[in-house]
Design an enzyme around this catalytic site. Structure first.
Site, short mmCIF file in Angstrom:
data_model
loop_
_atom_site.label_atom_id
_atom_site.label_comp_id
_atom_site.label_asym_id
_atom_site.label_seq_id
_atom_site.Cartn_x
_atom_site.Cartn_y
_atom_site.Cartn_z
N TYR A 1 -31.04 99.18 45.02
CA TYR A 1 -30.26 98.50 46.08
C TYR A 1 -30.91 98.72 47.44
O TYR A 1 -31.19 97.77 48.19
CB TYR A 1 -28.81 99.02 46.09
CG TYR A 1 -28.08 98.72 47.38
CD1 TYR A 1 -27.71 97.41 47.72
CD2 TYR A 1 -27.78 99.74 48.29
CE1 TYR A 1 -27.06 97.13 48.92
CE2 TYR A 1 -27.13 99.47 49.50
CZ TYR A 1 -26.77 98.17 49.80
OH TYR A 1 -26.14 97.90 51.00
N THR B 1 -28.28 98.29 56.08
CA THR B 1 -27.60 99.54 55.73
C THR B 1 -28.44 100.76 56.10
O THR B 1 -29.68 100.69 56.13
CB THR B 1 -27.35 99.55 54.20
OG1 THR B 1 -26.92 100.85 53.81
CG2 THR B 1 -28.60 99.21 53.40
N ASP B 2 -27.75 101.88 56.31
CA ASP B 2 -28.48 103.13 56.58
C ASP B 2 -29.25 103.61 55.36
O ASP B 2 -30.14 104.47 55.47
CB ASP B 2 -27.51 104.23 57.07
CG ASP B 2 -26.40 104.57 56.09
OD1 ASP B 2 -26.32 103.96 55.01
OD2 ASP B 2 -25.58 105.46 56.43
N GLU B 3 -28.93 103.05 54.17
CA GLU B 3 -29.60 103.53 52.95
C GLU B 3 -31.09 103.21 52.94
O GLU B 3 -31.84 103.80 52.17
CB GLU B 3 -28.92 102.95 51.71
CG GLU B 3 -27.48 103.40 51.61
CD GLU B 3 -26.89 103.32 50.21
OE1 GLU B 3 -27.63 103.13 49.25
OE2 GLU B 3 -25.66 103.48 50.11
N LYS C 1 -32.68 96.08 50.12
CA LYS C 1 -32.25 95.87 51.52
C LYS C 1 -33.41 96.15 52.48
O LYS C 1 -33.60 95.43 53.46
CB LYS C 1 -31.05 96.76 51.86
CG LYS C 1 -29.77 96.45 51.11
CD LYS C 1 -29.14 95.10 51.45
CE LYS C 1 -28.51 95.04 52.81
NZ LYS C 1 -27.75 93.77 53.02
P1 NAD Z 1 -19.41 93.00 48.86
O1 NAD Z 1 -20.10 93.29 47.56
O2 NAD Z 1 -17.98 93.34 49.01
O3 NAD Z 1 -19.55 91.44 49.19
C1 NAD Z 1 -20.73 90.72 48.96
C2 NAD Z 1 -20.40 89.24 49.04
O4 NAD Z 1 -21.61 88.49 48.87
C3 NAD Z 1 -19.43 88.76 47.93
O5 NAD Z 1 -18.42 87.97 48.48
C4 NAD Z 1 -20.33 87.96 47.00
O6 NAD Z 1 -19.64 86.93 46.33
C5 NAD Z 1 -21.36 87.41 47.98
N1 NAD Z 1 -22.63 87.06 47.32
C6 NAD Z 1 -23.35 87.81 46.44
N2 NAD Z 1 -24.42 87.13 46.02
C7 NAD Z 1 -24.40 85.91 46.66
C8 NAD Z 1 -25.27 84.78 46.64
N3 NAD Z 1 -26.35 84.75 45.88
N4 NAD Z 1 -24.94 83.72 47.42
C9 NAD Z 1 -23.82 83.74 48.19
N5 NAD Z 1 -22.96 84.79 48.23
C10 NAD Z 1 -23.25 85.87 47.47
O7 NAD Z 1 -20.29 93.69 49.97
P2 NAD Z 1 -19.84 94.43 51.34
O8 NAD Z 1 -19.54 95.83 51.05
O9 NAD Z 1 -18.87 93.57 52.05
O10 NAD Z 1 -21.24 94.40 52.12
C11 NAD Z 1 -21.62 93.25 52.88
C12 NAD Z 1 -23.00 93.48 53.46
O11 NAD Z 1 -22.99 94.65 54.28
C13 NAD Z 1 -24.08 93.71 52.41
O12 NAD Z 1 -25.25 93.06 52.84
C14 NAD Z 1 -24.27 95.22 52.40
O13 NAD Z 1 -25.59 95.54 52.03
C15 NAD Z 1 -23.99 95.56 53.84
N6 NAD Z 1 -23.46 96.91 54.10
C16 NAD Z 1 -22.37 97.36 53.43
C17 NAD Z 1 -21.84 98.62 53.74
C18 NAD Z 1 -20.63 99.16 53.02
O14 NAD Z 1 -20.28 100.31 53.23
N7 NAD Z 1 -19.93 98.39 52.21
C19 NAD Z 1 -22.45 99.39 54.73
C20 NAD Z 1 -23.58 98.88 55.39
C21 NAD Z 1 -24.07 97.64 55.08
O1 DAU Z 2 -24.30 103.75 53.47
C1 DAU Z 2 -24.00 102.39 53.39
C2 DAU Z 2 -23.80 102.01 51.94
O2 DAU Z 2 -22.55 102.56 51.55
C3 DAU Z 2 -23.82 100.50 51.71
O3 DAU Z 2 -25.09 100.01 52.02
C4 DAU Z 2 -23.47 100.17 50.26
O4 DAU Z 2 -23.36 98.76 50.10
C5 DAU Z 2 -22.13 100.81 49.93
O5 DAU Z 2 -21.83 100.58 48.56
C6 DAU Z 2 -22.15 102.30 50.22
O6 DAU Z 2 -23.05 102.98 49.30
P1 DAU Z 2 -22.68 104.39 48.63
O7 DAU Z 2 -23.48 104.56 47.42
O8 DAU Z 2 -22.73 105.48 49.65
O9 DAU Z 2 -21.12 104.11 48.32
P2 DAU Z 2 -20.22 104.44 47.05
O10 DAU Z 2 -18.81 104.12 47.45
O11 DAU Z 2 -20.74 103.85 45.80
O12 DAU Z 2 -20.35 106.02 46.92
C7 DAU Z 2 -20.03 106.88 48.00
C8 DAU Z 2 -20.35 108.30 47.56
O13 DAU Z 2 -19.42 108.68 46.54
C9 DAU Z 2 -21.72 108.47 46.94
O14 DAU Z 2 -22.23 109.74 47.29
C10 DAU Z 2 -21.46 108.42 45.43
C11 DAU Z 2 -20.08 109.02 45.31
N1 DAU Z 2 -19.24 108.49 44.22
C12 DAU Z 2 -19.07 107.13 44.12
C13 DAU Z 2 -18.29 106.60 43.13
C14 DAU Z 2 -18.11 105.10 43.00
C15 DAU Z 2 -18.60 109.36 43.35
O15 DAU Z 2 -18.71 110.59 43.46
N2 DAU Z 2 -17.80 108.83 42.37
C16 DAU Z 2 -17.63 107.48 42.21
O16 DAU Z 2 -16.91 107.06 41.26
#
Ligand code: NAD
Ligand code: DAU
Length: 343
Positions: free
Chosen positions: A149, A124-126, A153
């Protein structure tokens, strides 16, 4: 090719499994623990596909991971499984350390032992921390994670780096910005706001809503990961982003307007501790070296996403009422019908 997908029942993982089954001849083994974020309904319709196998299990279960690597003759791993929600990591970091750091280390070790050809770490970019008003994250930006988190990562990324440097193990790391699209768990900003608005509930914007995120449609992220798996250079990092920055408040207002709801639903709430101000990804390397670029512009992607949540109301309502957990207990608990292990 036999590909192990971890976390394939989550948001991005399930979109990725669908992409691979639609657009490749590969055999897909999906290992997912079905935590609160994993949902088999994300994979509905794939059960009888002969190129697909679901295994309910934990990436921390070394013996299971070892068996899968050898019995399924795994050639590539695409590692999505993680605890993914920043707010949850503020409440309880420990599971993030176990799943994201130790889980990754176990997968790396077992994949190396099985002489897997490619290991893609979906990061992730985080990990880069927060930007001010200017600038973008490149692959050379120093790591400066701010939430538990992000720290977990960054640690898993460093473990991947060490496996490449120490053992020559063929790891590639991708770092993507915020994804949106179908099957995103309704704790994340966009689906939470859509679901709350449809139920005429308050829309909780953290702080003053001026934080900026760079949004990418999930399908574009999955295409990028697939390109990296097939054509990326081992030992490299690839940033993936949408070139699409938006302030949270503007995004929430856009959603409210699209849904025909009142902006009065927007409520400013206490800020997230350590809330990163701005993320912006320079995805130039992906574009230059692998010919990737986003294909779904934000207004099209957002309209598709809103429609998906409108058409799949039962999907998110079940999650919000906790009904799907009952279903899993029935299907996978001690009395369950599904064989969770490989025995
Ligand atoms: P998500 O939370 O929707 O899905 C995570 C999945 O991992 C779930 O299906 C969960 O059951 C499984 N999991 C958790 N712990 C486990 C374990 N111990 N063993 C096996 N499976 C397990 O997450 P997402 O948003 O789909 O993100 C997927 C990946 O991409 C993550 O690694 C996250 O850090 C990365 N990522 C997410 C975003 C985003 O915007 N959502 C952006 C950049 C990177
Ligand atoms: O940048 C990539 C990341 O994006 C991934 O690595 C993470 O897994 C994914 O959860 C996401 O992280 P963020 O913290 O950016 O996403 P989130 O949807 O939780 O929040 C997006 C923005 O919105 C953040 O600035 C917090 C704000 N927010 C979020 C929630 C849930 C609110 O203002 N209100 C809310 O209720």
């Amino acid at each position: 090719m036999n590909i192990l997908i971890t976390g394939g029942a989550g948001f991005i993982g399930s979109n990725h499994v669908r992409l691979l089954l639609d657009q490749s001849d590969d055999r897909i083994i999906n290992l997912d623990l079905l935590t609160y974020a994993g949902n088999l309904e994300n994979l509905a319709g794939l059960e009888d596909n002969p190129r697909y196998r679901f295994i309910k299990g934990d990436i921390l279960d070394r013996a299971l991971v070892r068996r899968i690597m050898t019995e399924e003759n795994i050639q590539a791993v695409v590692h999505f499984a993680a605890e993914s929600h920043v707010d949850r990591s503020v409440e309880g970091p420990e599971v993030f350390v176990r799943t994201n750091i130790l889980g990754t280390e176990i997968l790396l070790e077992e994949a190396r032992r099985a002489e897997v050809d490619r290991f893609v770490m979906v990061s992730t970019d985080e990990v880069y921390g927060s930007l001010g008003a200017e600038g973008m994250f490149t692959e050379d930006t120093s790591l400066a994670p701010n939430s538990p988190y992000a720290a977990s990562k960054a640690s898993s990324d460093l473990m991947c780096r060490s496996f490449f440097k120490t053992f020559g193990f063929p790891v590639i790391i991708t770092r993507c910005s915020n994804n949106y699209g179908p099957y995103q768990f309704p704790e994340k900003l966009i689906p939470l706001m859509i679901a709350n608005a449809l139920e005429d509930k308050n829309l909780p914007v953290y702080g003053d809503g001026q934080n900026v995120r760079d949004w990418l449609f999930v399908g574009d992220h999955c295409r990028a990961i697939d390109l990296v798996m097939r054509q990326g250079k081992v030992g490299e990092i690839y940033n993936i982003g949408g070139c699409n920055e938006m302030k949270n408040l503007e995004l929430v207002e856009l959603l409210v307007d699209k849904l025909g709801k009142s902006r009065d639903l927007i409520t400013f709430v206490k800020d997230r501790p350590g809330h990163d101000l701005r993320y912006a990804i320079d995805a130039g390397k992906m574009m230059r070296e692998l010919g990737w670029s986003p294909t779904v512009d934000f207004s099209t992607g957002l309209a598709q996403t809103v429609n998906w949540y409108l058409e799949n109301r039962a999907w998110w309502e079940k999650i919000r009422t906790g009904q799907y957990q009952e279903y899993y207990n029935k299907m996978y608990g001690s009395e369950g019908r599904h064989d969770a292990s490989m025995d």
